[in-house]
Design a protein around this motif. Structure first.
Motif, PDB file in Angstrom:
ATOM      1  N   CYS A   5       0.841  -1.196   0.000  1.00 37.92           N
ATOM      2  CA  CYS A   5       0.000   0.000   0.000  1.00 37.92           C
ATOM      3  C   CYS A   5       0.880   1.253   0.000  1.00 37.92           C
ATOM      4  N   TRP A   7      -0.062   4.284   0.512  1.00 34.04           N
ATOM      5  CA  TRP A   7      -0.455   5.181   1.602  1.00 34.04           C
ATOM      6  C   TRP A   7       0.208   4.738   2.905  1.00 34.04           C
ATOM      7  N   CYS A   8       0.198   3.418   3.134  1.00 35.81           N
ATOM      8  CA  CYS A   8       0.840   2.885   4.340  1.00 35.81           C
ATOM      9  C   CYS A   8       2.343   3.157   4.293  1.00 35.81           C
ATOM     10  N   CYS A  33      -4.501  -0.496   0.259  1.00 36.51           N
ATOM     11  CA  CYS A  33      -5.095  -1.506   1.136  1.00 36.51           C
ATOM     12  C   CYS A  33      -6.564  -1.147   1.393  1.00 36.51           C
ATOM     13  N   HIS A  36      -7.176   2.075   3.582  1.00 35.18           N
ATOM     14  CA  HIS A  36      -6.973   3.345   2.893  1.00 35.18           C
ATOM     15  C   HIS A  36      -7.952   3.533   1.740  1.00 35.18           C
TER      16      HIS A  36
HETATM   17 ZN   LIG Z   1      -2.777   1.427   3.488  1.00 31.62          ZN
END
Ligand SMILES: [Zn+2]
Length: 50
Positions: A5, A7-8, A33, A36
């Motif tokens: 991910c 964002w992660c 994910c 997100h």
């Molecule tokens: Zn994420």
């Protein structure tokens, strides 16, 4: 090929979404994910309400 991910990763985490065996290369691809995805959908809905 690992899919993590994006964002992660930005938050310093590394959430593995899945592994794609189609391309047998040691590269990492970016996806999103479920957590997100929900955040993103919520943000999109908020924008549409305006
Ligand atoms: Zn994420």
């Amino acid at each position: 090929m690992k899919v993590i991910c994006a964002w992660c990763e930005h938050e310093g985490k590394e959430t593995l979404i899945g592994e794609v065996g189609l391309y047998d290369r040691p590269i990492t691809s970016h996806g999103i994910c479920d957590d997100h995805k929900k955040v993103l959908l919520t943000q999109i809905r908020k924008l549409k309400v305006k």
